[in-house]
Design an enzyme around this catalytic site. Structure first.
Site, short mmCIF file in Angstrom:
data_model
loop_
_atom_site.label_atom_id
_atom_site.label_comp_id
_atom_site.label_asym_id
_atom_site.label_seq_id
_atom_site.Cartn_x
_atom_site.Cartn_y
_atom_site.Cartn_z
N LYS A 294 45.72 46.09 47.04
CA LYS A 294 45.91 46.11 45.59
C LYS A 294 47.38 45.89 45.24
O LYS A 294 48.26 46.14 46.07
CB LYS A 294 45.48 47.47 45.03
CG LYS A 294 44.00 47.78 45.08
CD LYS A 294 43.74 49.18 44.56
CE LYS A 294 42.26 49.52 44.57
NZ LYS A 294 41.50 48.76 43.56
N ASP A 305 39.84 57.59 42.81
CA ASP A 305 38.67 56.82 43.22
C ASP A 305 37.59 57.71 43.84
O ASP A 305 36.55 57.22 44.27
CB ASP A 305 39.07 55.71 44.20
CG ASP A 305 38.18 54.50 44.10
OD1 ASP A 305 37.49 54.35 43.07
OD2 ASP A 305 38.14 53.70 45.06
N ASP A 364 38.42 45.38 49.08
CA ASP A 364 38.64 46.24 47.91
C ASP A 364 37.34 46.52 47.16
O ASP A 364 37.33 47.30 46.22
CB ASP A 364 39.68 45.63 46.98
CG ASP A 364 40.19 46.63 45.95
OD1 ASP A 364 40.12 47.85 46.22
OD2 ASP A 364 40.66 46.20 44.88
N ARG A 368 30.88 50.28 47.06
CA ARG A 368 29.48 49.92 47.28
C ARG A 368 29.11 49.98 48.76
O ARG A 368 27.95 50.18 49.11
CB ARG A 368 29.21 48.54 46.69
CG ARG A 368 29.93 47.39 47.36
CD ARG A 368 30.08 46.18 46.46
NE ARG A 368 31.05 46.39 45.40
CZ ARG A 368 31.35 45.50 44.46
NH1 ARG A 368 30.75 44.31 44.48
NH2 ARG A 368 32.23 45.76 43.54
#
Length: 509
Positions: A294, A305, A364, A368
């Site tokens: 990032k 997160d 990134d 999921r």
């Protein structure tokens, strides 16, 4: 109520009450709530009206202070705080939003001064006068009071190096009602208090720095709750995760020196054999993006997160404290997403617990990858429904901003229940599509599925990816990337969507 000793009595009045009172100047007899109160308070309400301190505008605040005439009428309250409810001719949805504005204004007026305790006369605020509505408003008031009282530096004194956080001077809020709502009021207070405890825990976990709030810390926190409540907690380590075949989850964890954890929390409040509701929370305790690194700007906020995990842990804590009569299971896959010589590369293919292979095009898009194995794992519980909660995509922030969390599901009943719970708690959701056509973006030439589908509809394709692992039960996905924390001067965890999830669980039959 006026005969009760308190620093402040809080009462609500309507626009009609105000207009009836203000228009009766000079009349020998006055009618209405404000008129009756004026008699007991020796003309204090009339005096405030003459000074222009009393108003019919919604959320207007008027603080009256005791004088000698109050004690003559056996009034023991040191102050009376009058809050204008405005026009009561509102729809049910509007009425709760209106009440929230009034409640926030009242709580703000009570905070930060010399008032340490107050009595909140709940029946004076409700618009429908039903006990159910009073209970809903009481839970919401406690939710806002908890928000107002929360101070990270007070709750975590070891972190308070330079900040001058001090506890709010306002410490005790007492709710009063009448015989018609006594039972519902007592229950609502218990539920609201338990919900705030869950929110506070979720906020603490989110706000702690990532060198402290590691996957191991989350696991120990969950185990600590088992010692305080009837929750049953199991924490699986690296070897157990490997034995389960969670190759997708492990592909994210492998770049970090910190070992992953897989947390399972059980609240057995329902009947034996009752199908549980399962909550799954994304627990990336720090997200660098991995090899797909990032940008450095605001990367410190990537400690948030794991707010999906924090909200699931907080919700299970709330359920245990209120002794919720439901079976609820919380599942948290947690790790860091770090770059290193061992980290997963773009182009790698991994095998998930379900047996599906995944081509990782962007490291990134890691949330999921840990959630999909957790969603396969929960099949063993034969759940009534599964809800995963994740700070999953920046695309959801672009779509919905910081107002609504995104909800994705093909199950209409589940969507309706989550939408209603969001409205009841003002922790709202907005439905986004989950059409089959979006799956086309996830096609891979080398594996069963790719982990990203490009920039278009990024939040939708992320949800579509997860849906491939949820075909054996009813499922909904909550993307809380825009609602789990605030940036800027007010930076910090919001505790959302604990209120939404608690209200959803309370309304389940």
């Amino acid at each position: 109520m006026l005969a009760q000793t308190t620093d402040c009595l809080v009462l609500g009045y309507s626009k009609a009450d105000f207009e009836g009172f203000a228009s009766s100047k000079g009349a020998k007899t006055k009618a209405g709530v404000l008129a009756e109160l004026d008699l007991l308070l020796g003309g204090s309400v009339s005096h405030a009206n003459v000074l222009g301190d009393l108003d019919s505008k919604q959320a207007s605040v008027c603080l009256l202070r005791a004088d000698k005439s109050w004690s003559a009428n056996a009034v023991k309250a040191k102050r009376v705080l009058l809050l204008s409810m405005g026009d009561l001719r509102l729809t049910a949805d509007q009425s709760l939003t209106a009440y929230s504005k009034v409640a926030r204004a009242g709580l703000k007026a009570l905070s930060g001064g010399s008032i340490e305790n107050a009595i909140w006369f709940a029946p004076s605020f409700t618009l429908s006068k039903t006990s159910e509505k009073i209970a809903q408003e009481v839970r919401l008031t406690i939710q806002y009071a908890g928000d107002q009282a929360y101070r990270f530096g007070v709750r975590q004194p070891a972190m308070k190096f330079k900040a001058k956080d001090k506890a709010d001077t306002f410490k005790h809020l007492i709710f009063a009602g009448n015989n018609a709502c006594a039972k519902e009021l007592k229950l609502a207070i218990e539920q609201g208090g338990a919900m705030v405890e869950g929110m506070n825990l979720a906020k603490d976990l989110g706000n702690l720095p990532p060198n402290i709030c590691t996957p191991t810390y989350l696991g120990k926190t969950a185990q600590g709750l088992a010692k305080k409540t009837a929750l049953k907690v199991e924490v699986l380590g690296l070897k157990q995760i490997e034995a389960l075949g969670m190759g997708s989850f492990l592909s994210v964890a492998k770049g970090s020196e910190t070992p992953p954890q897989f947390i399972v929390m059980r609240h057995q409040g329902g009947k034996a054999g009752e199908a549980p509701i399962v909550l799954v929370g994304k627990g990336i305790t720090f997200d660098t993006g991995g090899i797909s690194l990032k940008p450095g700007e605001a990367m410190d906020e990537m400690k948030y997160d794991m707010c999906g995990a924090a909200s699931v842990i907080g919700t299970l804590y709330s359920a245990a404290l209120m002794k919720l009569k439901r079976n609820v299971i919380g599942v948290v896959p947690t790790c860091e997403n770090m770059p290193s010589g061992r980290a997963t590369r773009p182009g790698d293919i991994v095998k998930s617990m379900s047996g599906q292979t995944i081509e990782i095009l962007n490291t990134d898009a890691e949330g999921r990858l840990i959630l999909c194995d957790a969603l396969t794992y929960v099949e063993r519980f034969k759940p009534k429904a599964v809800i995963d909660v994740a700070t999953l995509t920046g695309a959801c922030v672009i779509a919905l901003g910081h107002v609504h969390s995104g909800v994705f599901s093909d199950d209409e009943v589940l969507v309706d229940a989550l939408t209603k719970a969001g409205k009841d708690s003002l922790d709202t959701v907005w439905r986004l599509p989950l059409d089959a056509a979006y799956h086309e973006q996830l096609k891979s030439n080398f594996a069963d599925v790719a982990n990203i589908g490009g920039r278009p509809a990024g939040s939708v394709t992320a949800a579509c990816f997860l849906s491939r692992f949820t075909e054996k039960y009813k499922w909904a996905h909550l993307d809380i990337a825009g609602t789990a924390w605030k940036s800027g001067a007010a930076k910090g965890s919001t505790g959302r969507p604990v209120p939404l999830l608690v209200n959803f669980l309370l309304e389940q039959k």
